[in-house]
Design a protein around this motif. Structure first.
Motif, PDB file in Angstrom:
ATOM      1  N   GLY A 147       0.781  -1.224   0.000  1.00 47.40           N
ATOM      2  CA  GLY A 147       0.000   0.000   0.000  1.00 47.40           C
ATOM      3  C   GLY A 147       0.815   1.277   0.000  1.00 47.40           C
ATOM      4  O   GLY A 147       1.736   1.421   0.804  1.00 47.40           O
ATOM      5  N   GLN A 148       0.478   2.203  -0.911  1.00 49.23           N
ATOM      6  CA  GLN A 148       1.004   3.560  -0.790  1.00 49.23           C
ATOM      7  C   GLN A 148       0.342   4.243   0.405  1.00 49.23           C
ATOM      8  O   GLN A 148       0.974   4.995   1.133  1.00 49.23           O
ATOM      9  CB  GLN A 148       0.740   4.340  -2.078  1.00 49.23           C
ATOM     10  N   ARG A 149      -0.950   3.954   0.590  1.00 49.08           N
ATOM     11  CA  ARG A 149      -1.648   4.268   1.830  1.00 49.08           C
ATOM     12  C   ARG A 149      -2.402   3.023   2.263  1.00 49.08           C
ATOM     13  O   ARG A 149      -2.793   2.196   1.435  1.00 49.08           O
ATOM     14  CB  ARG A 149      -2.623   5.434   1.655  1.00 49.08           C
ATOM     15  N   VAL A 150      -2.605   2.929   3.570  1.00 49.35           N
ATOM     16  CA  VAL A 150      -3.317   1.784   4.135  1.00 49.35           C
ATOM     17  C   VAL A 150      -4.464   2.320   4.976  1.00 49.35           C
ATOM     18  O   VAL A 150      -4.274   3.212   5.810  1.00 49.35           O
ATOM     19  CB  VAL A 150      -2.376   0.916   5.001  1.00 49.35           C
ATOM     20  N   ALA A 151      -5.662   1.772   4.746  1.00 44.72           N
ATOM     21  CA  ALA A 151      -6.841   2.143   5.520  1.00 44.72           C
ATOM     22  C   ALA A 151      -7.148   1.000   6.479  1.00 44.72           C
ATOM     23  O   ALA A 151      -7.479  -0.109   6.052  1.00 44.72           O
ATOM     24  CB  ALA A 151      -8.037   2.400   4.599  1.00 44.72           C
ATOM     25  N   VAL A 152      -7.020   1.274   7.774  1.00 42.47           N
ATOM     26  CA  VAL A 152      -7.264   0.259   8.800  1.00 42.47           C
ATOM     27  C   VAL A 152      -8.717   0.341   9.243  1.00 42.47           C
ATOM     28  O   VAL A 152      -9.199   1.415   9.612  1.00 42.47           O
ATOM     29  CB  VAL A 152      -6.328   0.461  10.008  1.00 42.47           C
ATOM     30  N   ASP A 194      -3.369   6.114   6.292  1.00 40.62           N
ATOM     31  CA  ASP A 194      -2.067   6.769   6.343  1.00 40.62           C
ATOM     32  C   ASP A 194      -1.053   5.936   5.574  1.00 40.62           C
ATOM     33  O   ASP A 194      -1.353   4.826   5.116  1.00 40.62           O
ATOM     34  CB  ASP A 194      -1.623   6.910   7.810  1.00 40.62           C
ATOM     35  N   SER A 195       0.158   6.476   5.463  1.00 39.39           N
ATOM     36  CA  SER A 195       1.251   5.706   4.866  1.00 39.39           C
ATOM     37  C   SER A 195       1.629   4.579   5.815  1.00 39.39           C
ATOM     38  O   SER A 195       1.400   4.671   7.032  1.00 39.39           O
ATOM     39  CB  SER A 195       2.461   6.608   4.632  1.00 39.39           C
ATOM     40  N   PRO A 196       2.205   3.483   5.300  1.00 37.08           N
ATOM     41  CA  PRO A 196       2.629   2.400   6.190  1.00 37.08           C
ATOM     42  C   PRO A 196       3.559   2.878   7.304  1.00 37.08           C
ATOM     43  O   PRO A 196       3.424   2.451   8.448  1.00 37.08           O
ATOM     44  CB  PRO A 196       3.345   1.431   5.234  1.00 37.08           C
ATOM     45  N   GLN A 197       4.484   3.782   6.975  1.00 36.68           N
ATOM     46  CA  GLN A 197       5.433   4.267   7.980  1.00 36.68           C
ATOM     47  C   GLN A 197       4.717   5.015   9.097  1.00 36.68           C
ATOM     48  O   GLN A 197       5.025   4.838  10.277  1.00 36.68           O
ATOM     49  CB  GLN A 197       6.484   5.170   7.322  1.00 36.68           C
ATOM     50  N   ASN A 198       3.746   5.859   8.754  1.00 39.51           N
ATOM     51  CA  ASN A 198       3.024   6.610   9.778  1.00 39.51           C
ATOM     52  C   ASN A 198       2.129   5.706  10.627  1.00 39.51           C
ATOM     53  O   ASN A 198       1.964   5.945  11.827  1.00 39.51           O
ATOM     54  CB  ASN A 198       2.195   7.719   9.143  1.00 39.51           C
ATOM     55  N   LEU A 199       1.530   4.693  10.008  1.00 41.81           N
ATOM     56  CA  LEU A 199       0.745   3.739  10.796  1.00 41.81           C
ATOM     57  C   LEU A 199       1.617   3.056  11.839  1.00 41.81           C
ATOM     58  O   LEU A 199       1.183   2.819  12.972  1.00 41.81           O
ATOM     59  CB  LEU A 199       0.119   2.683   9.887  1.00 41.81           C
ATOM     60  N   TYR A 200       2.827   2.741  11.453  1.00 42.26           N
ATOM     61  CA  TYR A 200       3.744   2.026  12.343  1.00 42.26           C
ATOM     62  C   TYR A 200       4.288   2.945  13.431  1.00 42.26           C
ATOM     63  O   TYR A 200       4.353   2.571  14.609  1.00 42.26           O
ATOM     64  CB  TYR A 200       4.892   1.444  11.520  1.00 42.26           C
TER      65      TYR A 200
END
Length: 407
Positions: A219-224, A234-240
């Motif tokens: 994902g370029q962005r991931v929706a949880v 958000d971006s994977p990095q920001n989710l993490y």
């Protein structure tokens, strides 16, 4: 292996549609008042690869099926390329779907499976042949065109299913767990192929998975999602690194985030008899839920300021890393959010009779971790996470709940 994509001209006289997808308060309610999808607001940019992820039953597949027109929308609106499609049939939405079960016609060859959708739409034979050959080259299927599906491996069948979607040149791809039937190694290979395909084609893609590793790598962005509602997009990095609530914190990351109730006072955070000095403004004061990523625990040098001793109960040697799992003298965090985020079986039966919280430290290969022997660890206080005990919302350094993007 995928070869270089051959650029094709649009099959229609007009310019291709801008494939931005907008969901406006989209809701799906079944009889009895059960809401599978609850007032979802989401804008997917043209050419974006967006992944919908969450535990089983969170509504992600239902939401995808509403975008596709396979599920009726109870309320709200869906637009694709600036055109409202809420009540249009799937064939009128200019999308292509890829499912986990491939859905190939067993009595057709690969070539005829790839061409089927174009033939139904009345595409000229010469155009069908051109597109099928280009897609077959792109996906490495040229030598398989005369085979039938039962003569193909799982990975080859999935490539044919992908090719059947690509050959239509749709405005958007919708993918519902397309790799779940493949074994672990093949899933890794297919993830790489999907990423490469998206880079080459640039088609808007909405991808559903329950596998967070798949979500984070694609994902370029991931929706949880949880219980039909978006928790964070958000971006994977920001989710993490900046999960906005306890559910996202517990769901994203492998191994999962270590969580424990803690007290912040006088510049320190204390839990289970362990005291960690905090950087200036590093945490709100009072009772909080503290989160520590396993990757942020490391072997402590002799002069470490935030070091503490643990005793591993389990040591997992993974070749490239060592996981040390140890109890801390505090009860586990047992909230609805954490239970909803926990994968079935994830640490669930490990030390089942122990009422203490279990932490994991993800250490380098060959780390001197031995079951039952003391191990000295440290944590970077700048990488700690703090959540409100009652609401589970992320706390900023001044003690306030961070503005939540989604309820």
């Amino acid at each position: 292996m995928i070869g270089a994509a051959v650029k094709t001209e649009p099959s229609r006289d007009e310019e291709p549609a801008v494939a931005q997808i907008t969901l406006d308060e989209v809701t799906k309610e079944y009889s009895g008042g059960v809401r599978a999808v609850d007032a979802v607001e989401l804008e997917i940019q043209s050419g974006e690869f967006l992944v919908l992820v969450g535990p089983s039953g969170c509504g992600k597949s239902t939401l995808l099926r509403m975008i596709a027109g396979l599920e009726e929308v109870t309320s709200g609106a869906i637009t694709i390329g600036g055109r409202e499609v809420t009540h249009l049939s799937p064939r009128d939405r200019d999308i292509a779907m890829v499912f986990q079960n491939y859905a190939l016609y067993p009595h057709y060859t690969v070539e005829k499976n790839l061409a089927y959708g174009l033939r139904v739409r009345g595409t000229p034979k010469a155009e069908i042949h051109r597109r099928v050959q280009e897609v077959a080259q792109m996906l490495g299927l040229e030598h398989l065109l005369q085979r039938r599906p039962n003569a193909l491996s799982g990975g080859q069948r999935q490539r044919v299913a992908m090719g059947r979607a690509i050959v239509r040149e749709p405005a958007a791809f919708l993918m519902d767990e397309p790799l779940s039937n493949l074994d672990a190694k093949l899933r890794v290979d297919m993830r790489a192929q999907l990423a490469r395909l998206h880079a080459e084609l640039g088609v808007t893609t909405v991808y559903v998975t329950h596998d967070q590793v798949e979500a984070m790598t694609l994902g370029q962005r991931v929706a949880v999602m949880r219980d039909g509602r978006l928790q964070q997009v958000d971006s994977p990095q920001n989710l993490y690194r900046r999960p906005q609530n306890l559910f996202v914190a517990a769901f994203i990351g492998s191994p999962p985030m270590n969580l424990v109730e803690a007290e912040v006072a006088d510049g320190d955070v204390t839990f289970a008899g362990i005291r960690i000095p905090l950087a200036d403004g590093g945490a709100p004061a009072g009772r909080v839920i503290l989160g520590i990523r396993p990757q942020d625990l490391s072997l402590a040098p002799p002069d470490a300021a935030a070091a503490f001793d643990v005793e591993p109960a389990v040591v997992e040697e993974l070749g490239s890393a060592t996981h040390a799992i140890f109890p801390v003298e505090a009860p586990p965090v047992d909230t609805d959010a954490v239970r909803a985020a926990s994968d079935e079986g994830e640490r669930g039966v490990l030390l089942a009779t122990d009422q203490r919280a279990l932490f994991t430290a993800a250490l380098p290969e060959g780390a001197p971790a031995v079951v039952g022997q003391p191990l000295r660890l440290e944590v970077d206080s700048r990488r700690l996470h703090f959540f409100d005990v009652d609401s589970g919302a992320r706390l900023d350094p001044h003690g306030a709940r961070e503005a939540e993007q989604f309820a």
